[in-house]
Design an enzyme around this catalytic site. Sequence first.
Site, PDB file in Angstrom:
ATOM      1  N   SER A   1      -1.172 -32.868 -33.438  1.00  0.00           N
ATOM      2  CA  SER A   1      -0.540 -31.642 -32.959  1.00  0.00           C
ATOM      3  C   SER A   1      -1.549 -30.537 -32.672  1.00  0.00           C
ATOM      4  CB  SER A   1       0.518 -31.169 -33.974  1.00  0.00           C
ATOM      5  OG  SER A   1       1.573 -32.088 -34.040  1.00  0.00           O
TER       6      SER A   1
ATOM      7  N   ASP B   1     -12.196 -30.217 -22.854  1.00  0.00           N
ATOM      8  CA  ASP B   1     -11.984 -29.826 -21.455  1.00  0.00           C
ATOM      9  C   ASP B   1     -12.951 -28.727 -21.029  1.00  0.00           C
ATOM     10  OD1 ASP B   1      -9.983 -31.664 -21.095  1.00  0.00           O
ATOM     11  OD2 ASP B   1      -8.353 -30.261 -21.526  1.00  0.00           O
TER      12      ASP B   1
ATOM     13  N   LYS C   1       0.495 -36.645 -31.129  1.00  0.00           N
ATOM     14  CA  LYS C   1       1.733 -35.868 -31.235  1.00  0.00           C
ATOM     15  C   LYS C   1       1.614 -34.654 -30.327  1.00  0.00           C
ATOM     16  CE  LYS C   1       5.495 -34.046 -33.320  1.00  0.00           C
ATOM     17  NZ  LYS C   1       5.582 -32.719 -32.738  1.00  0.00           N
TER      18      LYS C   1
END
Length: 736
Positions: free
Chosen positions: A510, A521, A535
């Site tokens: 999560s 990124d 998740k």
Amino acid sequence: MLFSFRSTKTPSTRVKPLMQFSSILSSSHPSGYRTLKRIRNTLARSALGLSLLLPTAVLAAEDLNQPLTALKPTLNQAIASVNVVQLLKNNSYEKIDLSENSSDKIYNSYLDSLDRNRSFFLASDIKEFSKYQSNLDDALKGGNLRPAFEIFNRYRERSEERIRYMLKLVDNGIEKLNFKQQETLEIDREKAPWLTDKAEQEDLWRRQLKDSVLAMKLNEKDDAEIKDLLNKRYTNQLRRLHQTRSEDAFQLYLNAYTQLFDPHTQYFSPQRAENFDINMSLSLEGIGAVLQSEDEYTKVISVVPGGPADKAGQLKPGDKIISVAQAKDGKMEDVVGMRLDEVVKLIRGAKGTEVRLEVIPSSTSDGKNRIYSIVRDKVKLEEQSAQKSVIEVGKGSEKKRIGVIEIPAFYIDFKAAQAGDPNYKSTTRDVRKLIAELKKEKIDGLVIDLRNNGGGSLQEANQLTGLFIPKGPTVIVKDSRGRTEAQQDPDPKEVYDGPMAVLINRLSASASEIFAGAMQDYQRALVIGGQSFGKGTVQTIQPLNHGQLKLTVAKFYRVSGQSTQNRGVIPDISFPSLFDPKDIGESSLPNALPYTEIKPVSFNSLKPLSPEVPALQARHKERVADNPDFIYLDKLREYQKQFENRTEVTLNEKARKEEIQRMQDERLAIENYLRKSKGEKPYKTLDELENEQNDRFNQNKKDKDLSDDALLVETSNILSDWIRSKEPMLAKQSDR
């Protein structure tokens, strides 16, 4: 873990609750009137009448010889089922229309939840039930629960037959069981054919009893103890079977439907809704563990960081709790086959009191149970706080000081923050302070350790990301209507702009994945370790006329447009893992939402790291090729694989003992390989190993030697390689 999702810009994530007579069920609404009338007619045909509003009677112990009373649905349950269908149809992230295809899935899911190991129902039962296989969709739409209760009542009948048969075998004398036969027990019957007749059924039950008796024999219990324990176990199971409530059948059936949407969409009965979830409430007080029922066992799903079980260091995910005792001298109470809420009541207790758990460990294959003592306490926010340390790697002029910040959860004290407390605790505030301290200690690089971090607050994941980037989006949230919103870094200042790595594993989930994905990124940090959990969804809780519904309303995406759902975050450099993705992770859950991609948002990536990864990977592989710790992990993983896919066990006592001895010898050899490679004295027995491990766990974490953490040391080495590769360029820039 459920995110704290707070966004005033995406109102669609705040679903309006459907109350008992909401628009769809209002007598002033034509379709609602017809639906309500249909429900009442269905119930009338079942001869239920107004008595449906009364609770199911609970039988006393002296009534155990009486036949089971058939369970019947209530009017409130029927209305709740229609509410749930409408709520999911209109507001769930995943859109599924009830049809004949979904009816088949509900039917099979319901049978699986009742009899996953195919030990109760006969083939004739399944043939009889098949008339419902294609029309449960229409039944649910109309609030008709009769098919579900008919199947559940038959399951109770078969359960009672099994328990009484087991008691008969025990009474006949367990000493009559023949453990010299070359007999086996099929332990994974999930895809086995349904039992054909009573003779085949009783043969399976007999073998299951033999397996239980043999396991107890090998755990040094004598025949008298075993007989007494099994008598109590099956009598308690019979009592609980008589105490089964209508609500148990309803919740199980409705979840066979809700979990078609995804594994996190669940219906909670009024009793469970009171605390939102037994698992969640247990994670906040008691021992700090999340539990669930699996077959007849209570299984540990996760251990809460900073909680009592985590501090004790023994209980692990996958362990099965079979007995519970109070205090040091309390008598062990068998909990096999016990309802989850009853097991929770035994485990919970006053702060400072001791509970002892007898478990079947998931991490060993030697057939021996373990008894773990845990002192109950509440999980305190400060004990989940981020912690710092410094590790030195390299020698001479190449030595580097690497700062490590371990973050066990993404936490925030909402009450203190809302009350205006200037010193309220949160992950971001704590990490900011720790970075300032580490800078004073002259670190050369920083590792953010997110191993075993199951997530927490979305707000904190967003703000923590902002500490390490100048500005920009951190994560995209896509709601059930297809609308997207990018969460933005709230602070344009970088608290730390030096070399950095993020360490993750399969239990990083999560919020951890949002942070790690953003660092990858933005090319801000090397991501190292194991593939994360996967998740990537948001849930919300909606009250109903009867109970409540947890439903998935949104999905997370990285700024690059990739989802964290199902696939998780793939590290730049991978480490060996003892977690099998087939057993642990979102991808292992039934009906998990798939990995998808959307259009990326605009963000300014830093200077690319990816071109440097191959060289760092090559140096890493060269370094660990003869690293005892990494070789040890590979050996341990291969050892586990030998036993993971077993579908049967031997019921021959001599063969079982030989198998266990072989397992113990192999396990001991693996441990002693590591000790010998480090110049340490080998263990004589596995008991000696476990005693030493327990002593280590009982040490304060601050006293532990970071050099024992091979994965953290290697992460620091990789980061140091990267730092050294930059030094020539930085020197040229300095000269200019």
